[in-house]
Design an enzyme around this catalytic site. Sequence first.
Site, PDB file in Angstrom:
ATOM      1  N   GLY A  46       0.840  -1.186   0.000  1.00 32.54           N
ATOM      2  CA  GLY A  46       0.000   0.000   0.000  1.00 32.54           C
ATOM      3  C   GLY A  46       0.875   1.235   0.000  1.00 32.54           C
ATOM      4  O   GLY A  46       2.081   1.171   0.280  1.00 32.54           O
ATOM      5  N   GLN A  51       3.248  10.012   0.985  1.00 34.37           N
ATOM      6  CA  GLN A  51       4.540   9.333   0.819  1.00 34.37           C
ATOM      7  C   GLN A  51       5.233   9.713  -0.489  1.00 34.37           C
ATOM      8  O   GLN A  51       6.451   9.525  -0.616  1.00 34.37           O
ATOM      9  CB  GLN A  51       4.372   7.819   0.896  1.00 34.37           C
ATOM     10  CG  GLN A  51       3.998   7.337   2.300  1.00 34.37           C
ATOM     11  CD  GLN A  51       3.888   5.836   2.341  1.00 34.37           C
ATOM     12  OE1 GLN A  51       2.860   5.273   2.015  1.00 34.37           O
ATOM     13  NE2 GLN A  51       4.974   5.174   2.702  1.00 34.37           N
ATOM     14  N   CYS A  99       7.265  -0.252   6.270  1.00 29.34           N
ATOM     15  CA  CYS A  99       6.725   0.909   5.560  1.00 29.34           C
ATOM     16  C   CYS A  99       7.750   1.375   4.542  1.00 29.34           C
ATOM     17  O   CYS A  99       8.949   1.409   4.848  1.00 29.34           O
ATOM     18  CB  CYS A  99       6.422   2.025   6.558  1.00 29.34           C
ATOM     19  SG  CYS A  99       5.765   3.527   5.806  1.00 29.34           S
ATOM     20  N   LEU A 100       7.272   1.745   3.355  1.00 28.88           N
ATOM     21  CA  LEU A 100       8.189   2.225   2.315  1.00 28.88           C
ATOM     22  C   LEU A 100       8.920   3.489   2.753  1.00 28.88           C
ATOM     23  O   LEU A 100       9.993   3.795   2.227  1.00 28.88           O
ATOM     24  CB  LEU A 100       7.415   2.490   1.013  1.00 28.88           C
ATOM     25  CG  LEU A 100       6.713   1.265   0.392  1.00 28.88           C
ATOM     26  CD1 LEU A 100       5.918   1.683  -0.835  1.00 28.88           C
ATOM     27  CD2 LEU A 100       7.705   0.167   0.055  1.00 28.88           C
ATOM     28  N   HIS A 141      -2.887   1.228   8.712  1.00 27.39           N
ATOM     29  CA  HIS A 141      -1.531   1.739   8.467  1.00 27.39           C
ATOM     30  C   HIS A 141      -1.561   2.883   7.448  1.00 27.39           C
ATOM     31  O   HIS A 141      -0.959   3.943   7.672  1.00 27.39           O
ATOM     32  CB  HIS A 141      -0.640   0.589   7.974  1.00 27.39           C
ATOM     33  CG  HIS A 141       0.747   0.996   7.598  1.00 27.39           C
ATOM     34  ND1 HIS A 141       1.861   0.583   8.291  1.00 27.39           N
ATOM     35  CD2 HIS A 141       1.214   1.798   6.590  1.00 27.39           C
ATOM     36  CE1 HIS A 141       2.951   1.120   7.731  1.00 27.39           C
ATOM     37  NE2 HIS A 141       2.577   1.853   6.694  1.00 27.39           N
ATOM     38  N   GLU A 142      -2.283   2.660   6.345  1.00 25.95           N
ATOM     39  CA  GLU A 142      -2.286   3.676   5.278  1.00 25.95           C
ATOM     40  C   GLU A 142      -3.023   4.937   5.711  1.00 25.95           C
ATOM     41  O   GLU A 142      -2.583   6.050   5.428  1.00 25.95           O
ATOM     42  CB  GLU A 142      -2.888   3.109   3.984  1.00 25.95           C
ATOM     43  CG  GLU A 142      -2.128   1.932   3.369  1.00 25.95           C
ATOM     44  CD  GLU A 142      -0.638   2.159   3.198  1.00 25.95           C
ATOM     45  OE1 GLU A 142      -0.217   3.324   3.027  1.00 25.95           O
ATOM     46  OE2 GLU A 142       0.114   1.177   3.265  1.00 25.95           O
ATOM     47  N   HIS A 145      -1.101   7.403   7.721  1.00 22.56           N
ATOM     48  CA  HIS A 145      -0.245   8.320   6.959  1.00 22.56           C
ATOM     49  C   HIS A 145      -0.971   9.644   6.682  1.00 22.56           C
ATOM     50  O   HIS A 145      -0.329  10.699   6.619  1.00 22.56           O
ATOM     51  CB  HIS A 145       0.148   7.698   5.608  1.00 22.56           C
ATOM     52  CG  HIS A 145       1.301   6.741   5.669  1.00 22.56           C
ATOM     53  ND1 HIS A 145       2.578   7.128   5.986  1.00 22.56           N
ATOM     54  CD2 HIS A 145       1.371   5.404   5.433  1.00 22.56           C
ATOM     55  CE1 HIS A 145       3.395   6.072   5.934  1.00 22.56           C
ATOM     56  NE2 HIS A 145       2.680   5.009   5.609  1.00 22.56           N
TER      57      HIS A 145
HETATM   58 NI    NI Z   1       3.586   3.113   5.315  1.00 19.79          NI
END
Ligand code: NI
Length: 176
Positions: A46, A51, A99-100, A141-142, A145
């Site tokens: 995701g 991000q 996480c990216l 999680h998303e 953000h």
């Molecule tokens: Ni993340």
Amino acid sequence: MTVRRVLKMGEPLLGQVAAPVERFDAELQGLVQDMDDTMRALNGAGIAAPQIGVSLRVVIFEVADNPRYPHVSPVPYTVLVNPELTPLGTEQAEGWEGCLSVPGLRGLVPRYTRLRYRGYDLRGAPIERTVEGFHARVVQHEVDHLDGILYPQRIEDMRNFGFEDALGARMTPMPD
Ligand code: NI
């Protein structure tokens, strides 16, 4: 195909509360295309618009059937705009998240086990789903953000935070 640079923890935009989307137009389609290209290039489960440096309330996610994660059920590809989450019950479960924007690290994070989410798809059609397990985790999680929260802020015991290659067998990996 545009793979955008992914912001890393510490960059101020990741800590901001993102603004609601007001128009379901070509600009939004372009944003989601770039998110999609970036998520796939990095093998992410995701990604949220902040991000890639865009402070708008848009997330996408997808978990295909993957032999690396036999304990994780697939999650359908979803574009979710202006999401709202409602936990169902108080039950939480812990899982090892990545996480990216926090590359190479993993942490043990509690999340609600079941929830309902609402929002809009890319064309502005309403979405409403009741989900559980990993699907519920990835949405929480998303959406975090969009409120400027990265998963390390949710870790309850910082001994359960570390580099993926150092945690080894202590950790059950989950899709990022
Ligand atoms: Ni993340």
